[in-house]
Design a protein around this motif. Structure first.
Motif, short mmCIF file in Angstrom:
data_model
loop_
_atom_site.label_atom_id
_atom_site.label_comp_id
_atom_site.label_asym_id
_atom_site.label_seq_id
_atom_site.Cartn_x
_atom_site.Cartn_y
_atom_site.Cartn_z
N GLY A 192 0.83 -1.20 0.00
CA GLY A 192 0.00 0.00 0.00
C GLY A 192 0.86 1.25 0.00
N PHE A 193 0.20 2.39 -0.11
CA PHE A 193 0.88 3.69 -0.13
C PHE A 193 0.43 4.51 1.06
CE2 PHE A 193 0.83 2.33 -4.55
CZ PHE A 193 2.12 2.61 -4.97
N SER A 194 1.33 5.35 1.55
CA SER A 194 0.98 6.25 2.66
C SER A 194 1.59 7.61 2.40
CB SER A 194 1.47 5.70 4.00
OG SER A 194 2.88 5.64 4.03
N GLN A 195 1.02 8.62 3.06
CA GLN A 195 1.59 9.97 3.01
C GLN A 195 2.07 10.34 4.40
OE1 GLN A 195 -0.75 13.00 1.12
NE2 GLN A 195 0.43 14.67 1.97
N GLN A 196 3.29 10.90 4.48
CA GLN A 196 3.87 11.27 5.77
C GLN A 196 3.85 12.79 5.94
OE1 GLN A 196 6.11 9.33 3.53
NE2 GLN A 196 4.81 7.66 4.21
N TRP A 197 3.96 13.21 7.17
CA TRP A 197 4.12 14.64 7.45
C TRP A 197 5.19 14.81 8.52
CZ3 TRP A 197 -0.40 11.93 8.48
CH2 TRP A 197 -0.68 11.69 9.82
N ALA A 198 5.72 16.00 8.59
CA ALA A 198 6.80 16.29 9.54
C ALA A 198 6.25 16.90 10.82
CB ALA A 198 7.82 17.24 8.91
N SER A 199 7.01 16.70 11.89
CA SER A 199 6.74 17.36 13.17
C SER A 199 8.00 18.15 13.51
CB SER A 199 6.42 16.33 14.26
OG SER A 199 6.25 16.96 15.51
N PRO A 200 8.14 19.35 12.95
CA PRO A 200 9.42 20.08 13.05
C PRO A 200 9.79 20.41 14.48
CG PRO A 200 7.98 21.03 11.36
CD PRO A 200 7.14 20.07 12.16
N ALA A 201 11.10 20.34 14.74
CA ALA A 201 11.68 20.81 15.99
C ALA A 201 12.78 21.80 15.61
CB ALA A 201 12.25 19.64 16.79
N PRO A 202 13.19 22.67 16.54
CA PRO A 202 14.21 23.67 16.19
C PRO A 202 15.45 23.08 15.54
CG PRO A 202 13.26 24.17 18.33
CD PRO A 202 12.68 22.85 17.92
N ALA A 203 15.90 21.93 16.02
CA ALA A 203 17.11 21.32 15.47
C ALA A 203 16.80 20.19 14.49
CB ALA A 203 17.98 20.78 16.60
N ALA A 204 15.52 19.95 14.22
CA ALA A 204 15.13 18.84 13.34
C ALA A 204 13.89 19.24 12.53
CB ALA A 204 14.86 17.58 14.16
N PRO A 205 14.07 20.07 11.50
CA PRO A 205 12.93 20.59 10.75
C PRO A 205 12.16 19.53 9.96
CG PRO A 205 14.99 21.20 9.69
CD PRO A 205 15.35 20.63 11.01
N TYR A 206 12.76 18.35 9.73
CA TYR A 206 12.09 17.31 8.95
C TYR A 206 11.82 16.05 9.78
CZ TYR A 206 13.40 20.35 5.13
OH TYR A 206 13.54 21.43 4.31
N ARG A 207 11.73 16.23 11.09
CA ARG A 207 11.45 15.10 11.98
C ARG A 207 10.11 14.45 11.62
NH1 ARG A 207 10.70 16.33 18.28
NH2 ARG A 207 8.90 17.39 17.37
N TYR A 208 10.09 13.12 11.58
CA TYR A 208 8.88 12.38 11.24
C TYR A 208 7.76 12.69 12.24
CZ TYR A 208 5.78 8.31 10.72
OH TYR A 208 4.70 7.48 10.54
N GLY A 209 6.56 12.96 11.70
CA GLY A 209 5.43 13.28 12.56
C GLY A 209 4.30 12.28 12.52
N GLY A 210 4.19 11.52 11.43
CA GLY A 210 3.11 10.55 11.33
C GLY A 210 2.83 10.20 9.88
N ALA A 211 1.88 9.31 9.67
CA ALA A 211 1.55 8.86 8.32
C ALA A 211 0.10 8.42 8.27
CB ALA A 211 2.46 7.71 7.88
N VAL A 212 -0.49 8.50 7.09
CA VAL A 212 -1.85 8.02 6.88
C VAL A 212 -1.87 7.22 5.58
CG1 VAL A 212 -2.54 10.13 5.66
CG2 VAL A 212 -4.29 8.68 6.73
N ARG A 213 -2.59 6.12 5.59
CA ARG A 213 -2.67 5.27 4.40
C ARG A 213 -3.50 5.96 3.33
NH1 ARG A 213 -5.01 -0.97 4.02
NH2 ARG A 213 -4.58 -1.25 1.79
N LEU A 214 -3.03 5.87 2.08
CA LEU A 214 -3.78 6.40 0.95
C LEU A 214 -4.64 5.27 0.37
CD1 LEU A 214 -0.97 8.48 -0.80
CD2 LEU A 214 -2.72 9.28 0.77
N ARG A 215 -5.94 5.42 0.48
CA ARG A 215 -6.84 4.37 0.01
C ARG A 215 -6.89 4.31 -1.51
NH1 ARG A 215 -8.10 0.63 3.90
NH2 ARG A 215 -8.42 1.67 5.91
N ARG A 216 -6.67 5.44 -2.15
CA ARG A 216 -6.71 5.48 -3.61
C ARG A 216 -5.38 5.97 -4.14
NH1 ARG A 216 -12.61 8.40 -4.73
NH2 ARG A 216 -13.89 6.84 -3.65
N PHE A 217 -4.92 5.30 -5.18
CA PHE A 217 -3.65 5.68 -5.80
C PHE A 217 -3.74 5.33 -7.27
CE2 PHE A 217 0.91 5.82 -6.59
CZ PHE A 217 1.33 6.84 -5.74
#
Length: 244
Positions: A192-217
């Protein structure tokens, strides 16, 4: 047997498949302990990572008199390929070998493989780019996004090369999409496919924040990506659950 920074999801999958999971992770939270036949703390910590010198003894104590069908290594071993090799000498390894991980986590080899296989990929370089505002700096073998910085804000770009284990990758705007797939050394089957988003921190602007499954692709895109991944699976000998 499962060893990971967090083994809860793997333990749940093992239970659903009819196995009795033995789990070593950093947390031993109540959900994981409830899923596991036995659970123990993985040696190390989130700051320093897994303690490779103590891992074998920990796993042997966890196994006890049982002989695990196999060991599944989850998050935390991306930069510990030599430790993966050692573990494989003591327990049957279900998943990628240390050699396969070394190849796919080497940014220069991966970029070369992608180029030869016709897979679009961000430009890569070890030396300082002339336009650092258009690049990021990453750690080879890193995971979770906390190791990624904008190159323009790094003191390393004032030098001719990034510090050891760090490299430059051209920044590409867009959505962050992941394909979860299973490799058998020859082909890739997409789960399957998922989309991720970042949870920025001052020293980690691209820190992993979470993901959600894409039902349609888009089916054509999915077929194209499967072809790309099958090429990488054959090139690197990838087996088991992987993501791109």
């Amino acid at each position: 047997m499962i060893a990971a920074i967090s083994g809860r999801a793997l333990a749940a999958a093992a239970r659903r498949a009819g196995y009795r999971p033995l789990v070593a992770d950093f947390f031993c939270d109540t959900d994981t302990v409830a899923l596991a036949e036995r659970a123990t703390m993985l040696p190390g910590d989130l700051q320093g990572g897994i303690d490779g010198e103590r891992i074998i003894e920990t796993l042997r104590q966890l196994a006890g008199d049982d002989q695990p069908v196999a060991i599944v290594l989850g998050s935390g071993f991306e930069r510990m390929t030599e430790t993966v090799d050692v573990i494989a000498r003591y327990f049957p390894l279900a998943g990628n070998s240390g050699g396969a991980i070394r190849r796919i986590k080497d940014p220069q080899l991966l970029a070369a493989d992608c180029a030869e296989l016709g897979i679009p990929h961000p430009q890569f370089r070890w030396d300082r780019p002339p336009d650092p505002e258009n690049w990021v700096v990453k750690t080879a073998g890193g995971a979770g996004g906390a190791h990624i910085r904008r190159a323009a804000g790094e003191t390393s770009v004032l030098q001719s090369q990034a510090p050891g284990g760090r490299y430059f990758q051209r920044f590409v705007p867009g959505r962050s999409i992941s394909a979860l797939f299973v490799g058998d050394g020859q082909t890739a089957d997409i789960v399957g496919f998922s989309q991720q988003w970042a949870s920025p921190a001052p020293a980690a602007p691209y820190r992993y924040g979470g993901a959600v499954r894409l039902r349609r692709f888009d089916r054509k895109q999915a077929a194209m990506i499967r072809g790309w991944l099958s090429g990488l699976v054959r090139r690197a000998g990838l087996v088991g659950l992987c993501s791109a």
